[in-house]
Design a protein around this motif. Structure first.
Motif, PDB file in Angstrom:
ATOM      1  N   LEU A  45       3.835  -8.046   0.667  1.00  0.00           N
ATOM      2  CA  LEU A  45       4.932  -7.080   0.773  1.00  0.00           C
ATOM      3  C   LEU A  45       5.155  -6.486  -0.608  1.00  0.00           C
ATOM      4  N   SER A  46       4.721  -5.256  -0.806  1.00  0.00           N
ATOM      5  CA  SER A  46       4.828  -4.643  -2.140  1.00  0.00           C
ATOM      6  C   SER A  46       4.526  -3.158  -2.056  1.00  0.00           C
ATOM      7  N   ASP A  47       4.925  -2.454  -3.074  1.00  0.00           N
ATOM      8  CA  ASP A  47       4.465  -1.080  -3.223  1.00  0.00           C
ATOM      9  C   ASP A  47       2.981  -1.137  -3.612  1.00  0.00           C
ATOM     10  N   GLY A  48       2.183  -0.311  -2.980  1.00  0.00           N
ATOM     11  CA  GLY A  48       0.739  -0.348  -3.197  1.00  0.00           C
ATOM     12  C   GLY A  48       0.350  -0.150  -4.649  1.00  0.00           C
ATOM     13  N   LEU A  49       0.979   0.845  -5.301  1.00  0.00           N
ATOM     14  CA  LEU A  49       0.620   1.154  -6.683  1.00  0.00           C
ATOM     15  C   LEU A  49       0.953  -0.031  -7.597  1.00  0.00           C
ATOM     16  N   VAL A 105       5.059   4.037  16.339  1.00  0.00           N
ATOM     17  CA  VAL A 105       4.648   3.610  14.992  1.00  0.00           C
ATOM     18  C   VAL A 105       3.205   4.090  14.796  1.00  0.00           C
ATOM     19  N   PRO A 106       2.953   4.875  13.753  1.00  0.00           N
ATOM     20  CA  PRO A 106       1.589   5.407  13.598  1.00  0.00           C
ATOM     21  C   PRO A 106       0.552   4.342  13.239  1.00  0.00           C
ATOM     22  N   ILE A 107      -0.618   4.481  13.815  1.00  0.00           N
ATOM     23  CA  ILE A 107      -1.758   3.624  13.458  1.00  0.00           C
ATOM     24  C   ILE A 107      -2.957   4.538  13.163  1.00  0.00           C
ATOM     25  N   LEU A 108      -3.988   3.946  12.619  1.00  0.00           N
ATOM     26  CA  LEU A 108      -5.225   4.694  12.400  1.00  0.00           C
ATOM     27  C   LEU A 108      -5.751   5.133  13.771  1.00  0.00           C
ATOM     28  N   LEU A 109      -6.281   6.357  13.879  1.00  0.00           N
ATOM     29  CA  LEU A 109      -6.811   6.788  15.168  1.00  0.00           C
ATOM     30  C   LEU A 109      -8.003   5.903  15.555  1.00  0.00           C
ATOM     31  N   PHE A 124      -1.923   9.630  -7.088  1.00  0.00           N
ATOM     32  CA  PHE A 124      -1.545   8.622  -8.083  1.00  0.00           C
ATOM     33  C   PHE A 124      -2.284   7.300  -7.849  1.00  0.00           C
ATOM     34  N   PHE A 125      -2.992   7.207  -6.723  1.00  0.00           N
ATOM     35  CA  PHE A 125      -3.686   5.977  -6.355  1.00  0.00           C
ATOM     36  C   PHE A 125      -5.140   5.960  -6.815  1.00  0.00           C
ATOM     37  N   ASN A 126      -5.768   7.169  -6.870  1.00  0.00           N
ATOM     38  CA  ASN A 126      -7.230   7.189  -6.950  1.00  0.00           C
ATOM     39  C   ASN A 126      -7.813   6.448  -8.159  1.00  0.00           C
ATOM     40  N   GLY A 163       0.659  -1.174   8.077  1.00  0.00           N
ATOM     41  CA  GLY A 163       1.257  -0.688   9.331  1.00  0.00           C
ATOM     42  C   GLY A 163       1.318  -1.823  10.334  1.00  0.00           C
ATOM     43  N   LEU A 164       0.752  -1.597  11.513  1.00  0.00           N
ATOM     44  CA  LEU A 164       0.733  -2.646  12.546  1.00  0.00           C
ATOM     45  C   LEU A 164      -0.500  -3.535  12.434  1.00  0.00           C
ATOM     46  N   GLY A 165      -1.324  -3.270  11.431  1.00  0.00           N
ATOM     47  CA  GLY A 165      -2.506  -4.102  11.234  1.00  0.00           C
ATOM     48  C   GLY A 165      -3.679  -3.704  12.129  1.00  0.00           C
ATOM     49  N   TYR A 166      -3.605  -2.507  12.696  1.00  0.00           N
ATOM     50  CA  TYR A 166      -4.680  -2.047  13.589  1.00  0.00           C
ATOM     51  C   TYR A 166      -5.976  -1.828  12.803  1.00  0.00           C
ATOM     52  N   SER A 167      -5.849  -1.116  11.682  1.00  0.00           N
ATOM     53  CA  SER A 167      -7.037  -0.882  10.851  1.00  0.00           C
ATOM     54  C   SER A 167      -7.509  -2.207  10.240  1.00  0.00           C
ATOM     55  N   THR A 168      -6.555  -3.052   9.840  1.00  0.00           N
ATOM     56  CA  THR A 168      -6.910  -4.344   9.229  1.00  0.00           C
ATOM     57  C   THR A 168      -7.757  -5.170  10.202  1.00  0.00           C
ATOM     58  N   LEU A 217      -9.585  -4.841   0.261  1.00  0.00           N
ATOM     59  CA  LEU A 217      -8.170  -4.565  -0.003  1.00  0.00           C
ATOM     60  C   LEU A 217      -7.757  -3.376   0.852  1.00  0.00           C
ATOM     61  N   GLU A 218      -6.591  -3.508   1.499  1.00  0.00           N
ATOM     62  CA  GLU A 218      -6.057  -2.382   2.276  1.00  0.00           C
ATOM     63  C   GLU A 218      -4.653  -2.055   1.772  1.00  0.00           C
ATOM     64  N   ILE A 219      -4.396  -0.762   1.564  1.00  0.00           N
ATOM     65  CA  ILE A 219      -3.040  -0.319   1.199  1.00  0.00           C
ATOM     66  C   ILE A 219      -2.495   0.444   2.407  1.00  0.00           C
ATOM     67  N   GLY A 220      -1.445  -0.089   3.025  1.00  0.00           N
ATOM     68  CA  GLY A 220      -0.873   0.527   4.231  1.00  0.00           C
ATOM     69  C   GLY A 220      -1.270  -0.265   5.465  1.00  0.00           C
ATOM     70  N   THR A 233      -4.046  -7.278   2.614  1.00  0.00           N
ATOM     71  CA  THR A 233      -3.453  -6.008   3.028  1.00  0.00           C
ATOM     72  C   THR A 233      -2.016  -5.913   2.527  1.00  0.00           C
ATOM     73  N   VAL A 234      -1.643  -4.707   2.072  1.00  0.00           N
ATOM     74  CA  VAL A 234      -0.356  -4.505   1.389  1.00  0.00           C
ATOM     75  C   VAL A 234       0.473  -3.448   2.117  1.00  0.00           C
ATOM     76  N   ASP A 235       1.749  -3.737   2.319  1.00  0.00           N
ATOM     77  CA  ASP A 235       2.649  -2.715   2.865  1.00  0.00           C
ATOM     78  C   ASP A 235       4.032  -2.909   2.238  1.00  0.00           C
ATOM     79  N   SER A 236       4.735  -1.779   2.063  1.00  0.00           N
ATOM     80  CA  SER A 236       6.061  -1.862   1.443  1.00  0.00           C
ATOM     81  C   SER A 236       7.164  -2.025   2.484  1.00  0.00           C
ATOM     82  N   ASN A 237       6.797  -2.034   3.770  1.00  0.00           N
ATOM     83  CA  ASN A 237       7.797  -2.123   4.843  1.00  0.00           C
ATOM     84  C   ASN A 237       7.742  -3.519   5.489  1.00  0.00           C
TER      85      ASN A 237
END
Ligand SMILES: C[S@@+](CC[C@H](N)C(=O)[O-])C[C@H]1O[C@@H](n2cnc3c(N)ncnc32)[C@H](O)[C@@H]1O
Length: 226
Positions: free
Chosen positions: A116-120, A42-46, A147-149, A71-76, A66-69, A90-94
């Motif tokens: 739990l939502s789509d970021g946009l 599962v990818p995380i921030l490096l 589409f996010f910026n 993941g495993l909460g590593y960056s959070t 606010l965080e979009i994405g 923090t928001v994730d669609s998965n």
């Protein structure tokens, strides 16, 4: 030594990146997430990017993040450890990823709000409630960045800072040869990087760490006069 289950970011020399990834001290829970990420692919921030994010947050001390994405909460959690008083959403669609991240947050004793939502869509909802954030970190699907910026900038408070990960996409965006299958993603990211430079009140700074971090902050008024 930290080794990713997939390629390194390919921007830095692998041995330099590995050295930097393991250099910074961090909480055991972050090491655990790194191990989980490698085992379960599962990818995380490096880690080297997470260390920079953490440093910046510890200096800026943003009240609302606010965080979009998630993941495993590593960056959070890296953001949380940088400034524990921040109110973090923090928001994730998965759903599965978000639930795993929630386990890590609970174990870390971190009071992080998960959505739990789509970021946009969630950003639209936040804008309709006139909410704002002092620090926004975006680490979701790169091709969605164009589409996010606008939404991200509209949600920033005065003096707020936004950071986007993966903007150099293994260096392809900067001209490194890439497979045709990446063409659309590379083009979208290049367009995104050009578009953000056109916002008159913001300055964009591109940092070649990890997979490429883009920082957006409001221009200092005096900057234009020099
Ligand atoms: C690279 S992972 C995030 C890693 C995470 N920042 C960490 O360090 O653990 C990308 C995440 O973005 C989520 N994602 C992708 N598109 C999204 C969207 N439109 N809205 C919300 N989340 C999205 C994916 O489900 C995935 O969990």
């Amino acid at each position: 030594m930290f080794k990713r289950w997939e390629n390194l970011s390919e921007i830095l020399l692998p041995e330099v990146e590995n050295f930097c990834n393991t250099y910074n001290e961090r909480e055991g829970i972050l090491n655990e997430i790194e191990e989980f990420s490698q085992k379960e692919k599962v990818p995380i921030l490096l880690p080297v990017s997470a260390a920079l994010l953490r440093l910046i947050v510890s200096i800026l001390k943003p009240k609302r993040v606010l965080e979009i994405g998630t993941g495993l909460g590593y960056s959070t959690l890296s953001i949380y450890f940088g400034y524990r008083e921040a109110e973090i959403t923090t928001v994730d669609s998965n759903r599965k990823r978000l639930e795993k991240a929630e386990e890590f947050f609970e174990r870390a004793g971190a009071p992080i709000k998960t959505v739990l939502s789509d970021g946009l869509e969630y950003m639209r909802e936040l804008l309709s409630r006139e909410e704002s954030f002092d620090f926004i970190f975006v680490d979701s699907v790169k091709s969605e960045y164009p589409f996010f910026n606008y939404k991200v900038l509209a949600l920033l408070s005065d003096g707020g800072v936004a950071v986007f990960d993966n903007v150099l996409f293994r260096g392809y965006v900067a001209g490194r040869d890439y497979d045709k299958k990446y063409e659309r993603g590379v083009k979208l990211l290049r367009k995104f990087l050009e578009d953000v430079k056109k916002y008159p009140n913001f300055e964009a700074t591109l940092i070649p760490v990890g997979d490429g971090l883009l920082f957006l902050k409001q221009k200092e008024l005096s900057y234009e006069k020099v």
